[in-house]
Design a protein around this motif. Structure first.
Motif, PDB file in Angstrom:
ATOM      1  N   MET A   1     -37.122 -17.559   8.905  1.00 33.58           N
ATOM      2  CA  MET A   1     -37.229 -16.715   7.751  1.00 33.58           C
ATOM      3  C   MET A   1     -36.432 -15.442   7.991  1.00 33.58           C
ATOM      4  O   MET A   1     -36.614 -14.764   8.978  1.00 33.58           O
ATOM      5  CB  MET A   1     -38.708 -16.390   7.530  1.00 33.58           C
ATOM      6  N   ASN A   2     -35.548 -15.118   7.075  1.00 34.15           N
ATOM      7  CA  ASN A   2     -34.690 -13.959   7.186  1.00 34.15           C
ATOM      8  C   ASN A   2     -35.197 -12.884   6.228  1.00 34.15           C
ATOM      9  O   ASN A   2     -35.204 -13.069   5.017  1.00 34.15           O
ATOM     10  CB  ASN A   2     -33.257 -14.354   6.841  1.00 34.15           C
ATOM     11  N   ARG A   3     -35.608 -11.731   6.783  1.00 33.44           N
ATOM     12  CA  ARG A   3     -36.158 -10.670   5.948  1.00 33.44           C
ATOM     13  C   ARG A   3     -35.082  -9.711   5.455  1.00 33.44           C
ATOM     14  O   ARG A   3     -35.337  -8.902   4.584  1.00 33.44           O
ATOM     15  CB  ARG A   3     -37.203  -9.887   6.726  1.00 33.44           C
ATOM     16  N   CYS A   4     -33.918  -9.738   6.059  1.00 34.21           N
ATOM     17  CA  CYS A   4     -32.840  -8.841   5.644  1.00 34.21           C
ATOM     18  C   CYS A   4     -31.939  -9.571   4.653  1.00 34.21           C
ATOM     19  O   CYS A   4     -31.416 -10.628   4.943  1.00 34.21           O
ATOM     20  CB  CYS A   4     -32.017  -8.398   6.844  1.00 34.21           C
ATOM     21  N   ASN A   5     -31.747  -8.989   3.504  1.00 29.02           N
ATOM     22  CA  ASN A   5     -30.890  -9.596   2.496  1.00 29.02           C
ATOM     23  C   ASN A   5     -29.464  -9.079   2.576  1.00 29.02           C
ATOM     24  O   ASN A   5     -28.568  -9.622   1.950  1.00 29.02           O
ATOM     25  CB  ASN A   5     -31.449  -9.336   1.099  1.00 29.02           C
TER      26      ASN A   5
END
Length: 147
Positions: free
Chosen positions: A1-5
């Motif tokens: 899961m990548n929290r930085c867009n």
């Protein structure tokens, strides 16, 4: 899961101004005066010297020995050398230099306990010991009286 867009850029490019500031600081630090030249004149303050302090000329030979008024003397393990601004001077930074000082000897061992590097006005004031050699607390011969 990548929290930085947002896209990730390498840290070197993101903080370029911080790297330039760090390099500039390193350049300023390397341009500082050498340690030997850092004993500067006093700041105009009046330092209270102990009553037992004597006047003399001090040259540090090593970090454990010195020449005081032309005679070799050992320095006490906790010997303190004060600059004209009344800050501590590390003995290894002034090896071989000669200073006009007020000094205190340890009563029990005769070792150099503390010395204050004098400013021109302080050196001009008369003080006991300025014309005499280093004294000792040891008496021998017929002058010693035992009770």
């Amino acid at each position: 899961m990548n929290r930085c867009n947002s896209p990730v850029s390498p840290p070197i490019y993101r903080h370029r101004h911080a790297w330039l500031a760090a390099l500039a600081c390193c350049g300023l630090l390397s341009a500082a005066k050498p340690a030997v030249a850092q004993v500067e004149p006093g700041l105009g303050m009046n330092r209270p010297f102990p009553e037992a302090a004597l006047r003399g000329t001090l040259t540090l030979s090593t970090t454990a020995e010195a020449v005081l008024n032309g005679k070799s003397i050992r320095m006490a393990p906790g010997m303190r050398l004060f600059s004209p601004q009344n800050t501590l001077v590390m003995a290894h930074t002034v090896l071989g230099q000669t200073f006009k000082v007020n000094y205190v000897l340890e009563a029990s061992t005769g070792m150099l306990h503390a010395a204050w590097i004098l400013t021109e006005p302080e050196a001009a004031q008369p003080r006991k010991g300025s014309d005499t050699a280093t004294t000792s607390n040891i008496t021998t011969g017929s002058g010693a009286v035992l009770k």
